[in-house]
Design a protein around this motif. Structure first.
Motif, short mmCIF file in Angstrom:
data_model
loop_
_atom_site.label_atom_id
_atom_site.label_comp_id
_atom_site.label_asym_id
_atom_site.label_seq_id
_atom_site.Cartn_x
_atom_site.Cartn_y
_atom_site.Cartn_z
N SER A 286 4.50 -1.20 -8.48
CA SER A 286 3.06 -1.38 -8.27
C SER A 286 2.37 -1.73 -9.57
O SER A 286 1.48 -2.59 -9.61
N GLU B 167 -6.42 -2.54 -6.33
CA GLU B 167 -5.63 -1.59 -5.57
C GLU B 167 -5.35 -0.33 -6.38
O GLU B 167 -5.44 0.80 -5.87
N TYR B 168 -5.02 -0.51 -7.68
CA TYR B 168 -4.80 0.64 -8.57
C TYR B 168 -6.05 1.51 -8.62
O TYR B 168 -5.99 2.74 -8.46
N ILE C 22 -6.75 3.63 -5.58
CA ILE C 22 -5.95 4.87 -5.56
C ILE C 22 -6.52 5.90 -6.53
O ILE C 22 -6.72 7.07 -6.18
N GLN D 135 0.82 -1.20 0.00
CA GLN D 135 0.00 0.00 0.00
C GLN D 135 0.86 1.26 0.00
O GLN D 135 0.53 2.26 -0.62
N TRP E 272 2.18 3.26 -3.34
CA TRP E 272 1.44 4.23 -4.13
C TRP E 272 1.68 5.64 -3.58
O TRP E 272 1.76 5.84 -2.37
N PHE F 266 2.75 6.63 -11.55
CA PHE F 266 2.60 5.57 -10.56
C PHE F 266 3.88 4.74 -10.52
O PHE F 266 4.55 4.57 -11.54
#
Length: 277
Positions: free
Chosen positions: A45, A86-87, A90, A5, A8, A41
């Motif tokens: 990740s 997860e992307y 964000i 986490q 990011w 980014f």
């Protein structure tokens, strides 16, 4: 995992001076407002997101095959693999929406967790996507489509691999810019009646063009009951095949409401035939 986490960035920490510079680039871009940002980014990740394309289960995907586009996309509201989700967590967050508002000048941007029109996109060898203008309004929330954010996941991508994102002028009808879909490149693209785009160069056989896409909306610009709101609109151009020209003509003479009904029925029938017995 917690350490993942932290990989990011915090978009609230981007300096005001940099935001102003990016906004100037966005507003003056041609043929319509857009930004190209590399390494927005972290690569580590995004590599986890790329791996999710290989790990995704068949039920995650929806095939789109026609003369105007050939690609595989994740269905709206479908569960996503963990890194891809997860992307989008964000991208759909408050800090990122505030960052987008700062660099585009569009206040009060609203994300879409359902990812209508967005999600995971994949185009295999030979695939293309004709020049088009995206839908004006979300079909369920009735919000106005204002921005598309696309992050590309294609390592070691070359010009010969094809699939450049082309931004087109409508008057005169010609390509105004081309963006290579290289790994870690993010495109922030304004949505409007002139925001024509697509990728016309076929993907080289043996290669796969991958990206993750999210749309952002605002409220109050378009009437919920307006009769002139359009779904995705394809642009006629020289060099199109007879099949493509015919599909364009059908879309032109078919009312948007009826066109949406035909599309929904076709997808439902396709799902019935695919369902195991």
């Amino acid at each position: 995992m917690p350490d993942q986490q932290l990989a990011w960035p915090n978009f609230d920490e981007i300096l005001l001076e940099e935001r102003r510079s990016l906004r100037s680039r966005y507003e003056t871009a041609q043929p319509f407002p857009y930004l190209v940002l590399d390494n927005l980014f972290p690569a580590a990740s995004l590599k986890r997101v790329t791996a999710d394309f290989d790990n995704a289960q068949p039920h995650h995907w929806r095939e789109i095959q026609s003369g105007l586009q050939c690609r595989r996309v994740s269905a709206p509201d479908s569960p996503l693999p963990s890194a891809a989700q997860e992307y989008f967590n964000i991208v759909n967050s408050g800090p990122f929406a505030r960052f987008l508002s700062a660099v585009t000048g569009i206040p009060d941007l609203i994300p879409d967790p359902a990812l209508f029109g967005g999600g995971m996109h994949q185009v295999a060898g030979g695939g293309t996507f004709e020049v088009h203008i995206d839908f004006e309004q979300h079909p369920r929330t009735f919000l106005s489509n204002r921005l598309a954010v696309i992050t590309y996941l294609n390592e070691d991508w070359t010009e010969e691999d094809g699939g450049e994102l082309e931004l087109w002028r409508l008057k005169p009808r010609e390509r105004g810019a081309a963006i290579s879909p290289v790994f870690g490149r993010t495109v922030i693209m304004g949505q409007s009646k002139i925001a024509a785009h697509g990728h016309l160069q076929p993907i080289r056989e043996g290669r796969t063009r991958r990206s993750v896409t999210a749309y952002f909306y605002t409220n109050g610009l378009l009437s919920r009951m307006s009769s002139d709101l359009l779904p995705t609109v394809y642009v006629a151009r020289k060099g199109q095949s007879l099949r493509q020209s015919t599909e364009l003509m059908v879309r032109l003479v078919t009312p948007p409401l009826l066109l949406g009904g035909i599309k929904a029925l076709t997808q439902r029938m396709h799902g019935l035939f695919e369902r195991p017995h």
